[in-house]
Design an enzyme around this catalytic site. Structure first.
Site, PDB file in Angstrom:
ATOM      1  N   PHE A   9       0.801  -1.221   0.000  1.00 41.69           N
ATOM      2  CA  PHE A   9       0.000   0.000   0.000  1.00 41.69           C
ATOM      3  C   PHE A   9       0.831   1.265   0.000  1.00 41.69           C
ATOM      4  CE2 PHE A   9       0.707  -0.517   4.598  1.00 41.69           C
ATOM      5  CZ  PHE A   9       1.014   0.789   4.970  1.00 41.69           C
ATOM      6  N   LYS A  23      -1.347  -7.699  -8.705  1.00 40.15           N
ATOM      7  CA  LYS A  23      -2.289  -7.702  -7.582  1.00 40.15           C
ATOM      8  C   LYS A  23      -1.843  -6.591  -6.632  1.00 40.15           C
ATOM      9  CE  LYS A  23      -3.140  -8.616  -3.775  1.00 40.15           C
ATOM     10  NZ  LYS A  23      -3.624  -7.696  -2.658  1.00 40.15           N
ATOM     11  N   GLU A  26      -5.156  -3.824  -1.601  1.00 36.41           N
ATOM     12  CA  GLU A  26      -6.589  -3.524  -1.577  1.00 36.41           C
ATOM     13  C   GLU A  26      -6.882  -2.222  -0.840  1.00 36.41           C
ATOM     14  OE1 GLU A  26      -5.803  -6.394   1.883  1.00 36.41           O
ATOM     15  OE2 GLU A  26      -5.014  -5.927  -0.122  1.00 36.41           O
ATOM     16  N   SER A  76       5.716  -6.924   4.026  1.00 27.48           N
ATOM     17  CA  SER A  76       6.285  -7.254   5.333  1.00 27.48           C
ATOM     18  C   SER A  76       7.056  -8.571   5.270  1.00 27.48           C
ATOM     19  CB  SER A  76       5.182  -7.353   6.375  1.00 27.48           C
ATOM     20  OG  SER A  76       4.361  -8.487   6.128  1.00 27.48           O
ATOM     21  N   CYS A  99       9.601   1.483   3.494  1.00 32.52           N
ATOM     22  CA  CYS A  99      10.521   0.430   3.908  1.00 32.52           C
ATOM     23  C   CYS A  99      11.956   0.928   3.966  1.00 32.52           C
ATOM     24  CB  CYS A  99      10.409  -0.779   2.977  1.00 32.52           C
ATOM     25  SG  CYS A  99      10.978  -0.471   1.295  1.00 32.52           S
ATOM     26  N   GLU A 149       9.306  -3.512  13.251  1.00 31.03           N
ATOM     27  CA  GLU A 149       9.156  -2.550  12.167  1.00 31.03           C
ATOM     28  C   GLU A 149       7.857  -1.782  12.431  1.00 31.03           C
ATOM     29  OE1 GLU A 149       9.186  -2.315   7.294  1.00 31.03           O
ATOM     30  OE2 GLU A 149       8.269  -4.040   8.250  1.00 31.03           O
TER      31      GLU A 149
END
Length: 510
Positions: free
Chosen positions: A164, A188, A191, A241, A296, A395
């Site tokens: 995201f 993909k 969402e 992740s 990240c 994290e």
């Protein structure tokens, strides 16, 4: 403490916009009966509904990509290059439209959204050099009358599963080199902010990309598992992740796929006593709180070495009230909301946990947020954090910066190397010899010397070490081209038939 820009009023209640799939060059409404909400994070209200693909719908997208592959791989390199240049120009021309989509669904400020589009566009520009990137090698007369040469060929249908936090940039890191190499692509996206993927589908069609070459399937774990299991998908790229990256790698490779899975991070910024502390403080604030820390490559842990700690903390603290938190579409905002209310609450919980475990809370972001229901959290700073604390180990993925103190250079390097993540690290110093030693000593994939966020330029590759990467290949750059192709070596001879004879011995090169 932090300056706040007030959120706008809620819009009137209305029917939610529907976000669907892009299959074989057209928008396709979902048929699974399953869907999920998409929010405007700055307002805290639902703005759309995204369809979740079924296994059958994933199969349709893969079938479209498979059908398109045979003709797409036959398109000449010069034609693919020309098409990529058109894609590049369309993205440049409409980058503000794309950035607005990112701001509305992700929440990042508009300037940051424009920066995301630009960094993704750099990989498209790199892929425009595909005729050079796919050059092989040739050895004349490797043996008497025999020439040997190497070529690289596309894999077939490949897939990308993206996060995201960068809904435009990370997909570009995947689909641009993939289709440049002659593959067809199934994306993909997350969402949580899926609209950018459909905007890209429309741009690629406008540029002239044949139907079926680029497809988008929205969805959740059902879609992910269907991609990992589908026998016609040759390779999967993932960014997200570490637990999910490990799952993607294990399931994908078990199904016989090539997988690159980029996981989480706990990026350190080591500040030595000789560093320019004003510059280091600017860098720490910029790298920790940009995009609300949902990067990240964000700096999430500063390691202050020796007597640099107190003046560095003071310098960072002085800058925090000047960070303007507010809606991403307000030009005065410098930091927007987090992606969901649940994520915001989880990030905020580290402030209390840190205090309970012995850290000093220098700034609590909950004390300065815009009014309303937006998913905001102001900039937060924890000092005297030790490696056993949750705020150091996890994290956090939000605007919480922790400071750990180290007595020596060796202790600082040990902290970085013992961390299970190995994505990015930065060192701030004026000593070139120490900097050179650091880049040798540190066990991390991307290193910045007085550069807080060392994301490589597009003609190098991006990726970490240890639990930040599963698989052998980093993403984009030269390793991206290698990942999306497979090598073939050809040995050829055009002899005089009169010299042909039976020889049962092992082939010789002399």
């Amino acid at each position: 403490m932090t300056e706040v820009v007030q959120a706008p009023e809620r819009p009137d209640e209305r029917k939610f916009r529907r976000i669907s799939h892009w299959i074989d060059g057209t928008l396709v409404p979902g048929e699974s009966g399953r869907s999920g909400p998409v929010y405007n994070p700055a307002l805290g209200v639902q703005s759309a509904e995204v369809d979740f693909a079924s296994v059958e719908e994933i199969g349709r997208a893969v079938a479209a990509a498979k059908d398109a592959f045979s003709s797409w791989r036959s398109v000449s390199l010069s034609q693919r290059q020309e098409l990529l240049f058109r894609i590049r120009q369309l993205i440049r021309d409409r980058r503000e439209e794309m950035a607005k989509i990112l701001t509305d669904e992700h929440g990042k400020v508009f300037s940051d959204a424009l920066g995301e589009v630009q960094r993704g566009l750099e990989v498209v520009e790199f892929a425009c050099g595909i005729p050079t990137l796919l050059k092989g090698d040739f050895s004349e007369q490797a043996s008497t009358g025999i020439d040997v040469y190497s070529i690289r060929q596309p894999l077939g249908v490949v897939a990308g599963i993206t996060p995201f936090n960068f809904p435009a940039m990370v997909p570009m890191w995947m689909w641009a080199p993939a289709i440049a190499c002659g593959n067809t692509f199934v994306l993909k996206p997350s969402e949580k902010d899926p609209s950018a993927s459909l905007f890209v589908g429309e741009l690629l069609k406008e540029a002239g990309v044949p139907d079926g070459v680029f497809n988008v399937v929205q969805g959740d774990k059902v879609a992910v598992d269907a991609i990992l299991a589908h026998p016609d998908i040759a390779a999967v790229s993932f960014v997200g992740s570490t637990p999910i990256a490990r799952y993607i790698y294990e399931q994908g490779t078990a199904a016989g796929k090539r997988v690159q899975a980029l996981g989480g991070a706990k990026n350190h910024m080591v500040v030595l006593p000789d560093a320019d502390l004003e510059m280091a403080a600017d860098a720490a604030v910029s790298a920790a709180y940009g995009s609300a820390g949902e990067r990240c490559m964000a700096i999430s842990a500063v390691v202050a070495v020796g007597d640099s700690a107190d003046p560095l903390i003071d310098a960072i603290k002085q800058r925090l009230p000047k960070v303007k938190v507010g809606p991403g579409n307000d030009p005065e905002s410098e930091m927007g909301p987090l992606i969901t209310r649940e994520h915001r609450d989880k990030v905020a919980s580290y402030i209390d946990h840190g205090r309970e475990q012995g850290a000093t809370v220098v700034a609590d972001g909950r004390e300065a947020t815009p009014e309303g229901d937006g998913f905001f959290l102001g900039v937060s700073l924890l000092d005297k954090v030790t490696p056993e604390m949750d705020a150091y180990k996890d994290e956090i993925f939000g605007p919480v910066l922790v400071v750990t103190r180290a007595d020596t250079y060796d202790e600082a390097v040990q902290l970085v190397n013992e961390n299970p993540y190995g994505n990015g690290v930065a060192l701030f110093t004026r000593d070139g010899g120490v900097a050179r030693q650091f880049q040798c000593d540190v066990q991390v994939g991307m290193v910045g010397i007085n550069v807080p966020i060392p994301v490589p330029v597009a003609y190098y590759s991006f990726g970490g070490w240890k639990s930040s990467l599963f698989g052998d290949s980093h993403i984009y750059g030269p390793e991206g081209i290698t990942f999306y192709t497979r090598g073939k070596v050809v040995s050829s001879r055009w002899p005089d038939p009169a010299t042909s004879k039976v020889d049962l011995g092992f082939p010789q090169t002399r």
